[in-house]
Design an enzyme around this catalytic site. Structure first.
Site, PDB file in Angstrom:
ATOM      1  N   THR A 122     -14.808   6.760 -28.343  1.00 10.51           N
ATOM      2  CA  THR A 122     -15.010   8.002 -27.598  1.00 10.51           C
ATOM      3  C   THR A 122     -16.119   8.794 -28.275  1.00 10.51           C
ATOM      4  OG1 THR A 122     -12.680   8.054 -26.951  1.00 10.51           O
ATOM      5  CG2 THR A 122     -13.911  10.121 -26.792  1.00 10.51           C
ATOM      6  N   LYS A 207     -14.761  10.170 -19.962  1.00 12.53           N
ATOM      7  CA  LYS A 207     -13.685  10.021 -20.946  1.00 12.53           C
ATOM      8  C   LYS A 207     -13.187  11.374 -21.434  1.00 12.53           C
ATOM      9  CE  LYS A 207     -11.134   8.409 -24.353  1.00 12.53           C
ATOM     10  NZ  LYS A 207      -9.863   7.736 -24.149  1.00 12.53           N
ATOM     11  N   ASN A 211      -9.368  13.254 -20.591  1.00 11.29           N
ATOM     12  CA  ASN A 211      -8.421  13.685 -21.612  1.00 11.29           C
ATOM     13  C   ASN A 211      -8.196  15.188 -21.575  1.00 11.29           C
ATOM     14  OD1 ASN A 211      -7.885  11.142 -22.490  1.00 11.29           O
ATOM     15  ND2 ASN A 211      -9.024  11.278 -24.394  1.00 11.29           N
ATOM     16  N   PHE A 252       2.484  13.668 -16.795  1.00 14.70           N
ATOM     17  CA  PHE A 252       2.027  14.676 -17.750  1.00 14.70           C
ATOM     18  C   PHE A 252       2.532  16.075 -17.399  1.00 14.70           C
ATOM     19  CE2 PHE A 252      -0.675  11.134 -18.565  1.00 14.70           C
ATOM     20  CZ  PHE A 252      -0.905  11.175 -19.925  1.00 14.70           C
ATOM     21  N   GLY A 260      -0.199  15.994 -29.173  1.00 12.26           N
ATOM     22  CA  GLY A 260      -0.792  15.602 -30.450  1.00 12.26           C
ATOM     23  C   GLY A 260      -1.452  14.251 -30.285  1.00 12.26           C
ATOM     24  N   CYS A 263      -6.142  11.391 -29.695  1.00 18.60           N
ATOM     25  CA  CYS A 263      -7.145  11.633 -28.646  1.00 18.60           C
ATOM     26  C   CYS A 263      -7.213  13.078 -28.172  1.00 18.60           C
ATOM     27  CB  CYS A 263      -6.869  10.718 -27.447  1.00 18.60           C
ATOM     28  SG  CYS A 263      -7.123   8.967 -27.791  1.00 18.60           S
TER      29      CYS A 263
END
Length: 438
Positions: A122, A207, A211, A252, A260, A263
């Site tokens: 990443t 990416k 996230n 989610f 935590g 990522c």
């Protein structure tokens, strides 16, 4: 295809083993001689379900190998993947690209023939441009295409995510590069995995944006949980009620002690720094990070409230230390600020985790560790359930109450039903649901 995977950390080892399982010839490279020696002995440096068997099978089939010297694997490779660490840079939160650029220089010196060099790590937007510049500066005659191929693996489910992905993002506008990447991932066509080809910088941003969005969903439901506690609502039912809307989705939306892992915290910080570098503010992402940090610190106060406000001299048993189940990863785990807060309030802390104890000892050396959860709970004034390991989902509640000094349970993952805990005589507090007393 012949593949060189630079880095045998979480991403590199999982990706290398899965590519080998597709039938490609893969060599994983790492400078850590002890890690490579351990891999040759069949010892896996990380806990990931199914990875040990996958590695063993492909080593036996002679499709997967390990070495500390990248020269020959890179020279023979059709594609070289850079899968080294990009930790938060000390002091400013930027992604530290030291290892990525060092790998690029070493790769450049060994390239022969047409090769696709792929950033799997990443990395901030524009990193591929710099990797290409380094390679061309180091080896002007190299016939190379630099592409971006971000990973979207969940720890604990990485092999399934790799083999049955929601999408495969490839960032390159070069047709030769696209063909090589298409050939590498062709075995997944049977799983109908969509290949998304885009520009390199777009792939790099996908990416981070993914996230950050998932971190935002977690933080949103955590704040709704705080409100639910105040107004007497049940956040789990709220989450289900909004998650059934296809525009929102149920994933989610599980309230807890904060996110935590390797990522989300690192990538949200890095995305904020990228935006600042380009004179843009990401106010929502900034708020997500601040709220999450504050939440993790607040969990110790929640435990103190459950035992009457004073933890001094009390014994607290913490069940679950890793940032999520099915991993031994302690990076930015909510248990760390929780335990630190409990100790600061004068509590004696003991802990259990099914696989994370050795990693936890490096982060939290001052507490007592137990191999059995009931032994850990013996004599405790309160239990805090931090990580929702399956081993904690069906504990013998009568036995648990019998061994505890005081029947107080703070369930930060909403594993148990309040009415069940009340029936067994527990004082029970969870997240986003009214407390109950047995």
């Amino acid at each position: 295809m012949r593949i060189a995977m630079i880095g045998t950390g979480y991403v590199g080892l999982v990706s290398g083993a899965c590519f080998a399982d597709f039938g490609h010839q893969v060599t994983c490279v790492d400078k850590d001689e002890s890690k490579i020696a351990a891999l040759h002995r069949g010892e896996i440096p990380i806990f990931e379900p199914g990875l040990d068997a996958l590695v063993a099978a492909n080593v036996k089939a002679k499709r997967l190998d390990f070495t500390t010297d990248l020269k020959q694997p890179v020279a023979e490779a059709d594609a070289v993947f850079i899968a080294v660490g990009t930790p938060s840079r000390r002091g400013d939160g930027h992604a530290d690209l030291t290892y990525v650029y060092a790998a690029a220089r070493e790769i450049a010196a060994s390239l022969t023939g047409f090769t696709v060099v792929v950033t799997k790590s990443t990395v901030p937007v524009g990193t591929g441009d710099e990797v290409e510049r380094i390679i061309r500066e180091t080896n002007p005659s190299a016939d190379v295409v630099v592409a971006s191929n971000p990973e979207f693996l969940r720890e604990g489910a990485a092999i399934r995510d790799f083999k049955w992905p929601d999408r495969i993002v490839v960032g390159t506008s070069d047709e030769r590069g696209r063909k090589v990447m298409g050939d590498i991932y062709r075995p997944l066509s049977l799983n109908q995995a969509p290949m998304m080809y885009t520009e390199r910088r777009t792939a790099e941003l996908i990416k981070y944006a993914a996230n950050a969005f998932l971190a935002t969903k977690i933080t949103f439901i955590n704040e709704v949980a705080d409100l639910a506690e105040k107004v007497g609502a049940d956040v789990q039912e709220v989450a289900r009620g909004i998650g059934l809307d296809n525009r929102i989705g149920a994933k989610f939306l599980h309230a807890g002690p904060g996110f935590g892992g390797s990522c989300f915290p690192k990538d949200t910080r890095a995305l904020i720094k990228i935006a600042q570098d380009y004179d843009t503010q990401l106010r929502i992402v900034e708020s997500v990070l601040a709220v999450n940090d504050n939440r993790k610190r607040a969990m110790a106060r929640k435990v103190a409230h459950a035992v009457g406000g004073n933890l001094r001299g009390k014994t607290v048993a913490v069940l679950g230390l890793t940032f999520k189940p099915e991993t031994d990863d302690m990076r930015e785990a909510p248990s760390i600020p929780l335990v630190t807060g409990l100790l600061d309030m004068g509590a004696r802390v003991r802990a259990h985790d099914p696989v994370g104890i050795e990693q936890a000892k490096k982060e939290l050396p001052e507490i007592a560790y137990y191999e059995d959860p009931y032994e850990c709970a013996t004599g405790a004034d309160a239990i805090v359930l931090v990580t929702e390991w399956v081993q904690y989902r069906a504990m013998d509640l009568d036995r648990l109450k019998q061994v505890m000094a005081s029947p107080v349970v703070v369930d930060l993952r909403n594993v148990y039903r309040p009415e069940e805990m009340a029936a067994h005589g527990f004082v029970y507090e969870s997240v986003g649901r009214p407390p109950v007393k047995g």
